[in-house]
Design a protein around this motif. Sequence first.
Motif, PDB file in Angstrom:
ATOM      1  N   GLU A  52       0.813  -1.228   0.000  1.00 14.58           N
ATOM      2  CA  GLU A  52       0.000   0.000   0.000  1.00 14.58           C
ATOM      3  C   GLU A  52       0.841   1.270   0.000  1.00 14.58           C
ATOM      4  O   GLU A  52       0.308   2.370  -0.137  1.00 14.58           O
ATOM      5  N   LYS A  53       2.141   1.135   0.203  1.00 13.42           N
ATOM      6  CA  LYS A  53       3.065   2.273   0.163  1.00 13.42           C
ATOM      7  C   LYS A  53       2.663   3.380   1.141  1.00 13.42           C
ATOM      8  O   LYS A  53       2.498   4.546   0.780  1.00 13.42           O
ATOM      9  N   HIS A  54       2.514   3.030   2.413  1.00 13.47           N
ATOM     10  CA  HIS A  54       2.260   4.048   3.435  1.00 13.47           C
ATOM     11  C   HIS A  54       3.497   4.935   3.556  1.00 13.47           C
ATOM     12  O   HIS A  54       4.612   4.453   3.753  1.00 13.47           O
ATOM     13  N   ILE A  55       3.312   6.229   3.477  1.00 14.71           N
ATOM     14  CA  ILE A  55       4.450   7.141   3.395  1.00 14.71           C
ATOM     15  C   ILE A  55       5.322   7.118   4.651  1.00 14.71           C
ATOM     16  O   ILE A  55       6.502   7.473   4.610  1.00 14.71           O
ATOM     17  N   ASN A  80      13.166   2.934  15.889  1.00 14.34           N
ATOM     18  CA  ASN A  80      12.790   1.859  14.971  1.00 14.34           C
ATOM     19  C   ASN A  80      11.327   2.004  14.559  1.00 14.34           C
ATOM     20  O   ASN A  80      10.547   2.704  15.217  1.00 14.34           O
ATOM     21  N   GLY A  81      10.958   1.320  13.499  1.00 14.17           N
ATOM     22  CA  GLY A  81       9.606   1.374  12.984  1.00 14.17           C
ATOM     23  C   GLY A  81       8.673   0.409  13.686  1.00 14.17           C
ATOM     24  O   GLY A  81       8.917  -0.051  14.805  1.00 14.17           O
ATOM     25  N   ALA A  82       7.584   0.078  13.013  1.00 10.05           N
ATOM     26  CA  ALA A  82       6.578  -0.839  13.541  1.00 10.05           C
ATOM     27  C   ALA A  82       5.739  -1.307  12.357  1.00 10.05           C
ATOM     28  O   ALA A  82       5.898  -0.822  11.230  1.00 10.05           O
ATOM     29  N   ALA A  83       4.857  -2.247  12.607  1.00 15.15           N
ATOM     30  CA  ALA A  83       3.974  -2.720  11.537  1.00 15.15           C
ATOM     31  C   ALA A  83       3.115  -1.564  11.028  1.00 15.15           C
ATOM     32  O   ALA A  83       2.699  -0.690  11.796  1.00 15.15           O
ATOM     33  N   ALA A  84       2.858  -1.550   9.749  1.00 13.05           N
ATOM     34  CA  ALA A  84       2.028  -0.502   9.148  1.00 13.05           C
ATOM     35  C   ALA A  84       0.822  -1.161   8.469  1.00 13.05           C
ATOM     36  O   ALA A  84       0.966  -2.188   7.803  1.00 13.05           O
ATOM     37  N   PRO A  85      -0.375  -0.614   8.666  1.00 16.59           N
ATOM     38  CA  PRO A  85      -0.642   0.670   9.317  1.00 16.59           C
ATOM     39  C   PRO A  85      -1.022   0.566  10.796  1.00 16.59           C
ATOM     40  O   PRO A  85      -1.482   1.550  11.374  1.00 16.59           O
ATOM     41  N   VAL A 142       5.092   8.564  14.955  1.00 20.31           N
ATOM     42  CA  VAL A 142       3.853   8.714  14.200  1.00 20.31           C
ATOM     43  C   VAL A 142       2.676   8.579  15.158  1.00 20.31           C
ATOM     44  O   VAL A 142       2.409   7.494  15.681  1.00 20.31           O
ATOM     45  N   LEU A 143       2.020   9.678  15.422  1.00 17.11           N
ATOM     46  CA  LEU A 143       0.862   9.722  16.325  1.00 17.11           C
ATOM     47  C   LEU A 143       1.223   9.266  17.738  1.00 17.11           C
ATOM     48  O   LEU A 143       0.351   8.791  18.481  1.00 17.11           O
ATOM     49  N   GLY A 144       2.482   9.420  18.118  1.00 12.11           N
ATOM     50  CA  GLY A 144       2.891   9.019  19.462  1.00 12.11           C
ATOM     51  C   GLY A 144       4.325   9.398  19.770  1.00 12.11           C
ATOM     52  O   GLY A 144       5.248   8.908  19.114  1.00 12.11           O
ATOM     53  N   ASN A 145       4.530  10.283  20.756  1.00 12.84           N
ATOM     54  CA  ASN A 145       5.859  10.673  21.198  1.00 12.84           C
ATOM     55  C   ASN A 145       6.130  10.120  22.587  1.00 12.84           C
ATOM     56  O   ASN A 145       5.207   9.769  23.325  1.00 12.84           O
ATOM     57  N   ILE A 146       7.409  10.058  22.955  1.00 15.13           N
ATOM     58  CA  ILE A 146       7.795   9.520  24.261  1.00 15.13           C
ATOM     59  C   ILE A 146       8.850  10.433  24.881  1.00 15.13           C
ATOM     60  O   ILE A 146       9.824  10.804  24.212  1.00 15.13           O
ATOM     61  N   LEU A 147       8.685  10.771  26.145  1.00 20.45           N
ATOM     62  CA  LEU A 147       9.718  11.459  26.909  1.00 20.45           C
ATOM     63  C   LEU A 147      10.224  10.511  27.986  1.00 20.45           C
ATOM     64  O   LEU A 147       9.464  10.089  28.868  1.00 20.45           O
TER      65      LEU A 147
END
Length: 547
Positions: A52-55, A80-85, A142-147
């Motif tokens: 699906e070529k998620h950007i 690192n990434g994660a499963a999309a979407p 992506v839709l989630g940050n961590i401190l």
Amino acid sequence: MARFLLGLVVLFAVALAIESPKRTAAPAPIRFENVAERAGVRFTLENHPTAEKHIIETMPGGVAVFDYNNDGRPDLYFTNGAAAPSLVKGAGDRNRLFRNDGGWKFTDVTEEAGVAGHGYTNGVAAADYDNDGHVDLFVAGVLGNILYHNRGDGTFEDVTAKAGIRSDVWSIAAGWFDFDNDGLLDLFVVNYMKWTPAFNLYCGDPSRGLRLYCNPDRFEGLPNTLYRNRGDGTFEDVTARTGIGKHIGRGMSVAFNDYDGDGFLDVLVTNDKLPNFLFHNIHGERFEEVGLAAGVALLDSGRPISNMGVDFRDYDNDGRPDIAIVALANETFPLFHNDGAGMFRDTTYSSGLARATARHSGYCPALVDFNNDGYKDLFVSGGHVNDLIAETEPSRYKEPNMVFLNLGDGRFRDVSAGAGDGFAATARAHRGCAVADFDGDGRPDVVVTALGEPAELWRNTTAADARTVDVLLRGTRSNRDGIGAQVRVGSQVQMQSSAFGYASSSLGPLHFGGVRPGEQIEVRWPSGKTQRVPIAKPNGVQLVTEP
């Protein structure tokens, strides 16, 4: 007004400073060796490409270098990434922390440190935001940050919610800086564009069955976010109050420096296929966006390009910070020279970079003196956004990293082909990069990530016989890391910053090569105090503590 005039005086003095040292011999050839495997840095950046070529699949890869356990050795943290979407991490998608044990040996301490993360993460920024003596981490995603707050015992605590950091848009990078000079580090978060897992537009050529990642102009942009540090572990969102929120872009990376010498840190944000932002800091109260007026929003061609990573440092030793940006093939890698009086000049062509980079794509630039001749060279992580670019134009998706030698006269020369066995042959979709002297030999090394392939740890093996000094700052009235401090050794000037390249972070001593006998270390702290100390130990790290 007094502080402003003082800043002008300092800027004028720097501009009239001692003439840059003349070369008496040819600069040493820059050489690197990839030692990641034998050093135990075994990490693969998982971007989870889909049909699906998620950007989001094209953008991960930030890396941080910082000393998390205060043993004097720079450690490594990979996002690192994660499963999309779904944005759910699997077992192989953990963010990873590697402890530097010395002697080019690293140990994976992710689990015990508690920093494996969650979601699809992109960028990272390291700094001690609460001045407790331990470096903390902000992770943008992506839709989630961590401190992460560093407890000082080898472990971190996720304090995102109680610190007041929101996580509801796609953040791609971040950086720590003290915008109001109160001694507390504030947080600037770079937001990319509006994307949701439900987005599934077909981009490409359906008749050929050629599906491509959608161009960024198919998406709405976002304003960036600025959090003011309250000093009690919480942050106030001052995006609207400071004027940052008025400007919509597609932010890719951020860098800080005091480009006009007024004593307040300014912010450069690269935008994808949009003009770049230069936020001029008005006395620590608000920001004015001056990118177009200052000459850094666009190249002289006047068309927006795919601005990726950025470095904000003085490349020609005139005492004023310049701007190096990287982009994609057929766009060149922009270089903007700071001419003073708040103005920059496009020197992409006169520097030789236009011709050298026109056919190349890159993500992460780093202005660093790799051969210790007193001039900052340019490293670039190579790689394109589009994995099928060869199907549509004569460009390459996977590229080697690149290194350009600073000739000392405003020009750069591509010396990648001679930079060591394997350097020019390692073609990958490189992304983030960070720089540190991992073995303490006085030569800056580089770590680089690549989509779907192992991280690279490039040991600097340049045979350079020169005096060096690495200046480690400790603030007392300013923030502990000395972020924002201007350090001068001879004709070389650098500012302490952790924001670096593309979605990455390098926090450690400031490296100065080509140091001449009799030169001193001069520090202008964010508090306004100026300090001069002799170089007590050439070819080593020297601690300078704010008086």
